[in-house]
Design a protein around this motif. Structure first.
Motif, short mmCIF file in Angstrom:
data_model
loop_
_atom_site.label_atom_id
_atom_site.label_comp_id
_atom_site.label_asym_id
_atom_site.label_seq_id
_atom_site.Cartn_x
_atom_site.Cartn_y
_atom_site.Cartn_z
N MET A 184 -1.70 11.95 0.45
CA MET A 184 -1.00 11.77 -0.80
C MET A 184 -1.99 11.23 -1.83
SD MET A 184 1.94 8.97 -1.76
CE MET A 184 3.41 9.91 -1.53
N LEU A 185 -1.89 11.74 -3.05
CA LEU A 185 -2.73 11.25 -4.13
C LEU A 185 -2.12 9.96 -4.67
CD1 LEU A 185 -5.25 11.91 -5.83
CD2 LEU A 185 -3.71 13.01 -7.47
N VAL A 186 -2.91 8.91 -4.69
CA VAL A 186 -2.43 7.61 -5.17
C VAL A 186 -3.27 7.14 -6.35
CG1 VAL A 186 -1.48 6.89 -2.94
CG2 VAL A 186 -3.85 6.32 -3.51
N LYS A 187 -2.67 6.27 -7.16
CA LYS A 187 -3.37 5.66 -8.29
C LYS A 187 -3.42 4.16 -8.05
CE LYS A 187 -3.29 5.34 -13.30
NZ LYS A 187 -2.63 5.80 -14.51
N THR A 188 -4.61 3.58 -8.20
CA THR A 188 -4.81 2.16 -7.95
C THR A 188 -4.20 1.30 -9.05
OG1 THR A 188 -6.88 2.68 -6.83
CG2 THR A 188 -6.57 0.40 -7.52
N VAL B 49 -1.22 0.31 -4.84
CA VAL B 49 -1.27 1.67 -5.38
C VAL B 49 0.14 2.16 -5.67
CG1 VAL B 49 -3.39 2.26 -4.10
CG2 VAL B 49 -1.17 2.84 -3.13
N VAL B 50 0.20 3.25 -6.46
CA VAL B 50 1.45 3.96 -6.71
C VAL B 50 1.19 5.44 -6.48
CG1 VAL B 50 2.39 2.29 -8.34
CG2 VAL B 50 0.99 4.17 -9.18
N ASP B 51 2.24 6.19 -6.29
CA ASP B 51 2.14 7.64 -6.17
C ASP B 51 1.61 8.17 -7.50
OD1 ASP B 51 2.67 10.40 -6.28
OD2 ASP B 51 4.53 10.20 -5.14
N ALA B 52 0.47 8.83 -7.50
CA ALA B 52 -0.17 9.28 -8.73
C ALA B 52 0.70 10.28 -9.48
CB ALA B 52 -1.54 9.89 -8.44
N ALA B 53 1.39 11.17 -8.77
CA ALA B 53 2.25 12.16 -9.42
C ALA B 53 3.42 11.47 -10.12
CB ALA B 53 2.75 13.18 -8.40
N ALA B 54 4.01 10.48 -9.48
CA ALA B 54 5.12 9.75 -10.08
C ALA B 54 4.65 8.95 -11.29
CB ALA B 54 5.76 8.82 -9.06
#
Length: 67
Positions: free
Chosen positions: A1-5, A45-50
Motif C-alpha cells: 500500500m502506498l502511504v504518506k508520512t 502514516v496515512v493511506d496516500a490515496a485517501a
C-alpha cells in the motif's frame, strides 16, 4: 500500500539507497509498505490515496476570517 508520512520515523521499506537514507521518512514522504496497519494506527502514516482525495475535497482559496 502506498502511504504518506505524517510523523518522522524509520523503517526498511521504501526505495533502497546505498547510503541507507531511505530508512528515515520525513513528513510528506510517500512510499510503499506491505502491511502499514500498525503505522497507521500509531499515527505515523496515512493511506496516500485517501490523503490525496481529502486534499482535492478541501476548499480552495483563502480561509474565512472571523469578524
Amino acid at each position: 500500500m502506498l502511504v504518506k508520512t505524517v510523523r518522522e520515523h524509520a523503517n526498511r521499506h521504501g526505495t533502497v539507497k546505498e547510503d541507507d537514507s531511505h530508512r528515515v521518512k520525513k513528513p510528506g514522504d510517500t512510499y510503499n509498505h506491505p502491511d502499514p496497519r500498525t503505522l497507521i494506527e500509531a499515527g505515523f502514516v496515512v493511506d496516500a490515496a485517501a490523503a490525496e482525495a481529502d486534499a482535492k475535497k478541501a476548499p480552495k482559496g483563502k480561509p474565512a476570517t472571523d469578524a
